[in-house]
Write an enzyme that holds these catalytic residues in place. Structure first.
Site, PDB file in Angstrom:
ATOM      1  CG  ASN A  48      -1.838  -1.180   1.262  1.00 32.49           C
ATOM      2  OD1 ASN A  48      -2.437  -1.533   0.253  1.00 32.49           O
ATOM      3  ND2 ASN A  48      -1.938  -1.824   2.404  1.00 32.49           N
ATOM      4  CG  HIS A 136     -10.176  -2.658   7.896  1.00 30.80           C
ATOM      5  ND1 HIS A 136      -9.475  -2.621   9.075  1.00 30.80           N
ATOM      6  CD2 HIS A 136      -9.390  -3.303   7.000  1.00 30.80           C
ATOM      7  CE1 HIS A 136      -8.303  -3.214   8.901  1.00 30.80           C
ATOM      8  NE2 HIS A 136      -8.222  -3.633   7.651  1.00 30.80           N
ATOM      9  CD  GLU A 178     -13.242   0.527   4.863  1.00 33.80           C
ATOM     10  OE1 GLU A 178     -12.625   0.403   3.778  1.00 33.80           O
ATOM     11  OE2 GLU A 178     -13.371  -0.401   5.673  1.00 33.80           O
ATOM     12  CB  SER A 182      -9.207  -1.924   2.205  1.00 28.19           C
ATOM     13  OG  SER A 182     -10.036  -2.899   2.821  1.00 28.19           O
ATOM     14  CG  ASP A 207     -10.922   3.482   7.709  1.00 23.20           C
ATOM     15  OD1 ASP A 207     -10.026   3.958   6.992  1.00 23.20           O
ATOM     16  OD2 ASP A 207     -10.779   2.450   8.387  1.00 23.20           O
ATOM     17  CG  HIS A 210      -6.995   1.785   1.513  1.00 21.92           C
ATOM     18  ND1 HIS A 210      -5.826   1.098   1.246  1.00 21.92           N
ATOM     19  CD2 HIS A 210      -7.604   1.118   2.520  1.00 21.92           C
ATOM     20  CE1 HIS A 210      -5.746   0.052   2.047  1.00 21.92           C
ATOM     21  NE2 HIS A 210      -6.813   0.036   2.822  1.00 21.92           N
ATOM     22  CE  LYS A 238      -4.102   0.979   5.140  1.00 22.56           C
ATOM     23  NZ  LYS A 238      -3.482  -0.321   5.397  1.00 22.56           N
TER      24      LYS A 238
HETATM   25  N1  PMP Z   1      -8.831   0.805   7.919  1.00 29.15           N
HETATM   26  C1  PMP Z   1      -8.763   0.271   6.688  1.00 29.15           C
HETATM   27  C2  PMP Z   1      -9.883   0.512   5.745  1.00 29.15           C
HETATM   28  C3  PMP Z   1      -7.651  -0.483   6.311  1.00 29.15           C
HETATM   29  O1  PMP Z   1      -7.575  -1.038   5.089  1.00 29.15           O
HETATM   30  C4  PMP Z   1      -6.594  -0.660   7.226  1.00 29.15           C
HETATM   31  C5  PMP Z   1      -5.313  -1.397   6.858  1.00 29.15           C
HETATM   32  N2  PMP Z   1      -5.476  -2.673   6.386  1.00 29.15           N
HETATM   33  C6  PMP Z   1      -6.720  -0.108   8.498  1.00 29.15           C
HETATM   34  C7  PMP Z   1      -7.842   0.620   8.808  1.00 29.15           C
HETATM   35  C8  PMP Z   1      -5.661  -0.309   9.526  1.00 29.15           C
HETATM   36  O2  PMP Z   1      -4.638   0.613   9.372  1.00 29.15           O
HETATM   37  P1  PMP Z   1      -3.177   0.294   9.885  1.00 29.15           P
HETATM   38  O3  PMP Z   1      -2.559  -0.607   8.881  1.00 29.15           O
HETATM   39  O4  PMP Z   1      -2.520   1.633   9.996  1.00 29.15           O
HETATM   40  O5  PMP Z   1      -3.317  -0.383  11.211  1.00 29.15           O
END
Ligand code: PMP
Length: 381
Positions: A48, A136, A178, A182, A207, A210, A238
């Site tokens: 990412n 997520h 979101e 993701s 959220d 991304h 990311k």
């Molecule tokens: N929210 C979403 C939508 C994600 O894709 C991710 C990472 N996979 C996270 C939160 C978690 O973030 P981090 O990798 O900084 O713990």
């Protein structure tokens, strides 16, 4: 009744028998959208690091500088002695970047969602909670033990129906989405969601893991300029090339989190070298328009090529482009074939995605060029 270890071994055997066994493999990010694995240099379609900042010398230098200046550890939690001037400076920068009144740092995106959501819900006991079906795992961690009304992915009519049915009698309503999903790479309609939330007097939480750095004005994310969003969470892990997370919100909500959020209060403050890397990333990201345009162009080319080859790309409109395959076995086989051809495109399987929608999740990096995308398409053809 076996011992605890025997139970664990039985659990692992079941995971293996179900074809869900996973293990850790060392990889090394490299320039030009490459990654090292098993002694091989592969074109990386799985990490990412969208803007290539994880290997940017300016981030590494400032991380080292701030480590020397302020120490490698913050020494305590934020409310004790862990708040360095740098924490407050970065929070002010993040708030300015996101266009919000305030911001607060967290250890990781996962931890931010797991910690912030229960703290917000504690302000409104009995709130009815509405989540997009594809949010997520960390949002679900934050909702552990909480009844969720889950609406069909990006289906605002369904959300509206659920709000009418379950929200009206509740003392408060909270909607969690979101901005970019993701595993599908599609976007939420944030202005419409904000309007719907306002009509139902609901709190909207987004959220931006991304989107941060990649989308919106100067990479500020898709929430920027959309009124009516109570709190935005995002990561530095990311596109911003390092680690850690932020929430951007009103000063009122920040005060609430500082005073009540267990996952903020009882953990050591983020380390100064990390803050240095974030500071350098915030210097660079607003000006990386050429990289963002390049990513968008690569994604358009990839989606068009996948469509011609008959792949469903699940509504992707971003740098994340899934190629839906269906079964786990087919997806794993295709991913292995690509690895043989010098490309890393990880197979994403249940429970990360719904059963029957196993996919290659293709994540583009600004270091890729058109030839990389064409090589992937050729191998998939
Ligand atoms: N929210 C979403 C939508 C994600 O894709 C991710 C990472 N996979 C996270 C939160 C978690 O973030 P981090 O990798 O900084 O713990």
């Amino acid at each position: 009744m076996g011992s605890f270890d025997e139970r664990v071994a039985d659990g692992l055997a079941a995971i293996r028998a179900g074809g869900r066994w996973r293990e850790l493999r060392p990889s090394q990010l490299a320039q030009a959208g490459r990654i090292g694995r098993d002694g091989q240099g592969l074109i990386d379609f799985s990490s990412n690091d969208y803007l290539g900042l994880a290997l940017h010398p300016r981030l590494a230098e400032r991380a080292a500088d701030w480590g020397h200046a302020y120490g490698t550890g913050a020494g305590a939690s934020r409310l004790v002695t862990g708040t360095n001037a740098a924490h407050l400076a970065i929070e002010a920068r993040v708030a300015a970047f996101k266009g919000t009144e305030a911001a607060l740092l967290f250890a990781s995106g996962w931890q931010a969602n797991a910690a912030v959501i229960p703290a917000l819900l504690a302000a409104a006991p009995g709130a009815a909670v509405f989540t997009d079906r594809l949010v997520h795992a960390s949002i679900h961690a934050g909702l552990s033990g909480v009844r969720q009304h889950r609406f069909r992915h990006n289906d605002l009519a369904h959300l509206s129906e659920l709000l009418d049915r379950h929200g009206a009698a509740a003392p408060a309503r909270v909607i969690l989405v979101e901005s970019v999903y993701s595993m599908d790479g599609d976007r939420a309609d944030l202005p419409a969601l904000a309007t719907l939330a306002a009509a139902h007097d609901a709190v909207l939480i987004v959220d931006e893991a991304h989107a941060t750095g990649v989308l919106g004005p100067g990479g500020a994310g898709l929430c920027h300029g959309v009124p009516g969003i109570a709190l935005v969470m995002g990561t530095f892990s990311k596109a911003l090339g390092s680690f850690g997370a932020y929430v951007a919100c009103s000063a009122l909500l920040r005060d609430w989190l500082v005073n009540t959020c267990s996952g903020f209060i009882f953990t050591t403050a983020p380390p100064p070298p990390l803050l240095g890397a974030i500071d350098a990333a915030l210097d660079l990201v607003p000006g990386m328009t050429a990289e963002r345009t390049h990513l968008a162009n690569l994604a358009d080319r990839l989606r068009a090529g996948l469509a011609v080859r008959g792949f469903d790309t699940a509504g992707s409109t971003t740098q994340i482009v899934p190629a839906i395959i269906g079964t786990e076995a087919d997806t794993l086989a295709l991913s292995a074939r690509l690895a043989g051809a010098g490309m890393l495109a990880a197979a994403i399987r249940p429970p990360t995605v719904p059963a029957g929608t196993s996919r290659l999740r293709i994540a583009l990096r600004a270091g890729h060029d058109i030839a990389d995308v064409d090589r992937l398409l050729e191998a998939l053809g």
